[in-house]
Design a protein around this motif. Structure first.
Motif, PDB file in Angstrom:
ATOM      1  N   GLY A   1       0.775  -1.063   0.025  1.00 46.37           N
ATOM      2  CA  GLY A   1      -0.178  -0.281  -0.053  1.00 46.37           C
ATOM      3  C   GLY A   1       0.900   1.430   0.789  1.00 46.37           C
ATOM      4  O   GLY A   1       0.374   1.828  -0.588  1.00 46.37           O
ATOM      5  N   ARG A   2       2.242   0.869   0.707  1.00 38.64           N
ATOM      6  CA  ARG A   2       2.700   2.613   0.802  1.00 38.64           C
ATOM      7  C   ARG A   2       3.746   2.258  -0.403  1.00 38.64           C
ATOM      8  O   ARG A   2       3.625   3.334  -0.666  1.00 38.64           O
ATOM      9  CB  ARG A   2       3.729   2.296   1.864  1.00 38.64           C
ATOM     10  CG  ARG A   2       5.098   3.589   2.441  1.00 38.64           C
ATOM     11  CD  ARG A   2       5.491   3.195   3.218  1.00 38.64           C
ATOM     12  NE  ARG A   2       5.960   2.137   3.396  1.00 38.64           N
ATOM     13  CZ  ARG A   2       5.845   1.342   4.962  1.00 38.64           C
ATOM     14  NH1 ARG A   2       5.240   1.225   5.338  1.00 38.64           N
ATOM     15  NH2 ARG A   2       6.334   0.111   4.768  1.00 38.64           N
ATOM     16  N   ASN A   3       4.220   1.410  -0.973  1.00 41.75           N
ATOM     17  CA  ASN A   3       4.417   1.564  -2.385  1.00 41.75           C
ATOM     18  C   ASN A   3       3.517   1.894  -3.561  1.00 41.75           C
ATOM     19  O   ASN A   3       4.668   3.123  -3.894  1.00 41.75           O
ATOM     20  CB  ASN A   3       5.224  -0.065  -2.766  1.00 41.75           C
ATOM     21  CG  ASN A   3       5.891   0.342  -3.918  1.00 41.75           C
ATOM     22  OD1 ASN A   3       5.523   0.381  -4.811  1.00 41.75           O
ATOM     23  ND2 ASN A   3       6.964  -0.337  -3.901  1.00 41.75           N
ATOM     24  N   ASN A   4       2.402   2.330  -3.755  1.00 47.01           N
ATOM     25  CA  ASN A   4       1.655   2.301  -4.690  1.00 47.01           C
ATOM     26  C   ASN A   4       1.046   4.154  -4.120  1.00 47.01           C
ATOM     27  O   ASN A   4       0.893   4.979  -5.344  1.00 47.01           O
ATOM     28  CB  ASN A   4       0.002   1.552  -4.541  1.00 47.01           C
ATOM     29  CG  ASN A   4      -0.328   1.364  -5.193  1.00 47.01           C
ATOM     30  OD1 ASN A   4       0.330   0.871  -6.804  1.00 47.01           O
ATOM     31  ND2 ASN A   4      -1.886  -0.129  -5.487  1.00 47.01           N
ATOM     32  N   GLU A   5       1.368   4.204  -2.946  1.00 44.57           N
ATOM     33  CA  GLU A   5       1.441   6.265  -2.494  1.00 44.57           C
ATOM     34  C   GLU A   5       2.744   6.293  -3.210  1.00 44.57           C
ATOM     35  O   GLU A   5       2.688   7.458  -3.708  1.00 44.57           O
ATOM     36  CB  GLU A   5       1.365   6.045  -0.705  1.00 44.57           C
ATOM     37  CG  GLU A   5       0.066   5.555  -0.457  1.00 44.57           C
ATOM     38  CD  GLU A   5      -0.152   5.767   0.921  1.00 44.57           C
ATOM     39  OE1 GLU A   5       0.385   6.701   1.499  1.00 44.57           O
ATOM     40  OE2 GLU A   5      -1.249   5.289   1.731  1.00 44.57           O
ATOM     41  N   GLN A   6       3.756   6.142  -2.959  1.00 47.88           N
ATOM     42  CA  GLN A   6       4.575   6.725  -3.369  1.00 47.88           C
ATOM     43  C   GLN A   6       5.101   7.135  -4.685  1.00 47.88           C
ATOM     44  O   GLN A   6       5.552   8.062  -5.792  1.00 47.88           O
ATOM     45  CB  GLN A   6       6.785   5.575  -2.677  1.00 47.88           C
ATOM     46  CG  GLN A   6       5.971   5.560  -1.586  1.00 47.88           C
ATOM     47  CD  GLN A   6       7.263   4.898  -0.449  1.00 47.88           C
ATOM     48  OE1 GLN A   6       6.948   3.556  -1.629  1.00 47.88           O
ATOM     49  NE2 GLN A   6       7.952   5.017   0.556  1.00 47.88           N
ATOM     50  N   ILE A   7       4.569   6.090  -5.678  1.00 45.56           N
ATOM     51  CA  ILE A   7       4.176   5.513  -6.846  1.00 45.56           C
ATOM     52  C   ILE A   7       3.577   6.781  -7.762  1.00 45.56           C
ATOM     53  O   ILE A   7       3.837   6.869  -8.741  1.00 45.56           O
ATOM     54  CB  ILE A   7       4.549   4.237  -7.600  1.00 45.56           C
ATOM     55  CG1 ILE A   7       2.812   3.679  -7.555  1.00 45.56           C
ATOM     56  CG2 ILE A   7       5.669   3.526  -7.255  1.00 45.56           C
ATOM     57  CD1 ILE A   7       3.276   3.199  -8.574  1.00 45.56           C
ATOM     58  N   GLN A   8       2.383   7.370  -6.000  1.00 43.42           N
ATOM     59  CA  GLN A   8       1.586   8.177  -7.571  1.00 43.42           C
ATOM     60  C   GLN A   8       2.230   9.372  -8.072  1.00 43.42           C
ATOM     61  O   GLN A   8       1.744  10.161  -9.264  1.00 43.42           O
ATOM     62  CB  GLN A   8       0.277   8.694  -6.848  1.00 43.42           C
ATOM     63  CG  GLN A   8      -0.417   7.191  -6.071  1.00 43.42           C
ATOM     64  CD  GLN A   8      -0.872   6.452  -7.854  1.00 43.42           C
ATOM     65  OE1 GLN A   8      -1.432   7.033  -8.291  1.00 43.42           O
ATOM     66  NE2 GLN A   8      -0.386   5.415  -7.436  1.00 43.42           N
ATOM     67  N   ALA A   9       3.289   9.963  -7.214  1.00 41.67           N
ATOM     68  CA  ALA A   9       4.134  11.089  -7.709  1.00 41.67           C
ATOM     69  C   ALA A   9       4.537  11.300  -8.986  1.00 41.67           C
ATOM     70  O   ALA A   9       4.559  12.252  -9.984  1.00 41.67           O
ATOM     71  CB  ALA A   9       4.709  11.894  -6.968  1.00 41.67           C
ATOM     72  N   TRP A  10       5.080   9.933  -9.704  1.00 38.37           N
ATOM     73  CA  TRP A  10       5.116   9.730 -11.089  1.00 38.37           C
ATOM     74  C   TRP A  10       4.792   9.068 -12.124  1.00 38.37           C
ATOM     75  O   TRP A  10       4.218   9.107 -14.009  1.00 38.37           O
ATOM     76  CB  TRP A  10       6.396   8.571 -11.285  1.00 38.37           C
ATOM     77  CG  TRP A  10       7.379   9.450 -10.001  1.00 38.37           C
ATOM     78  CD1 TRP A  10       8.540  10.676 -10.496  1.00 38.37           C
ATOM     79  CD2 TRP A  10       7.932   8.041  -9.125  1.00 38.37           C
ATOM     80  NE1 TRP A  10       8.757  10.164  -9.078  1.00 38.37           N
ATOM     81  CE2 TRP A  10       8.684   8.772  -8.551  1.00 38.37           C
ATOM     82  CE3 TRP A  10       7.818   7.007  -8.672  1.00 38.37           C
ATOM     83  CZ2 TRP A  10       9.805   8.905  -7.580  1.00 38.37           C
ATOM     84  CZ3 TRP A  10       8.846   6.656  -8.149  1.00 38.37           C
ATOM     85  CH2 TRP A  10       9.602   7.494  -7.312  1.00 38.37           C
ATOM     86  N   SER A  11       2.775   9.629 -12.439  1.00 42.85           N
ATOM     87  CA  SER A  11       1.405   9.140 -12.714  1.00 42.85           C
ATOM     88  C   SER A  11       1.786   7.490 -13.470  1.00 42.85           C
ATOM     89  O   SER A  11       2.345   7.863 -14.762  1.00 42.85           O
ATOM     90  CB  SER A  11       1.767   9.890 -13.715  1.00 42.85           C
ATOM     91  OG  SER A  11       1.367  11.559 -12.855  1.00 42.85           O
TER      92      SER A  11
END
Length: 211
Positions: free
Chosen positions: A108-118
């Motif tokens: 879940g944390r990994n998914n949050e982190q990659i959102q910044a890169w669209s």
């Protein structure tokens, strides 16, 4: 006495060869597709490209770009989170419960982190990965108790093996931005740790069932 027909045979053969050469010469003058030797033909006169010669194989996966690679990772993360949440709803206990909680938190944390890169979650490869996750979840949803726990752990082994292979062969190699590559390489380390933990858990679950 020599037979007169014996003198005619070589002459007929020579005339036949000459006639064939003349006919071929006439055909070359007509400008047909076969008029020039293969080595002398221009590349664009050879007709449509042969996929086998060009290296393009029908049905071969297309190369990902960075956005699509992140979309695939997003689908992997989502599948691990949803499977972990299902395990918690099934009230798994002990180490299996701890593992499920870890998957929900870390993926879940990994998914949050990659959102910044669209991440491009609409990319075909990302959609295929997402469908694979949904199919696995549907398979687990019909199970209960010890059977569910065993199937969940097996799914975690297989899923993380696939994720590790995808990161090595398809996702990391297409990263363009240094920060994205660094994230994917860090993710690889986490996935490898998840896989090792799942394999150990698989052995423990098999031992419990055998008792």
């Amino acid at each position: 006495m020599r037979h007169p027909m014996r003198h005619l045979a070589p002459l007929c053969l020579a005339l036949g060869v000459a006639g064939l050469a003349s006919a071929c010469g006439d055909r070359r003058d007509e400008g047909t597709m076969d008029s020039a030797p293969v080595a002398d033909r221009p590349m664009d006169a050879a007709g449509p490209a042969d996929p086998a010669m060009s290296g393009e194989v029908a049905g071969a996966p297309q190369a990902l770009d960075e956005g699509a690679a992140l979309g695939v990772l997003a689908a992997i993360n989502t599948a691990e989170v949803e499977a972990g949440q299902l395990a918690l709803r099934r009230n798994v206990e002990g180490p299996v419960r701890e593992y499920a909680e870890r998957m929900v938190a870390e993926h879940g944390r990994n998914n949050e982190q990659i959102q910044a890169w669209s991440p491009d979650t609409a990319a075909p490869d990302a959609q295929v990965q997402a469908e694979k996750g949904r199919a696995e979840l549907s398979r687990l949803e019909v199970l209960e108790g010890a059977e569910f726990a065993r199937a969940y752990v097996e799914a975690m082994v297989t899923g993380h093996e696939d994720a590790l292979r995808a990161l090595d062969e398809r996702l990391i190699p297409v990263a363009q931005r240094p920060e994205v590559r660094q994230h994917l390489e860090t993710t690889r380390g986490h996935v490898a740790a998840h896989l090792e933990a799942a394999r150990q858990l698989q052995g423990a679950v098999a031992t419990d069932v055998a008792r």
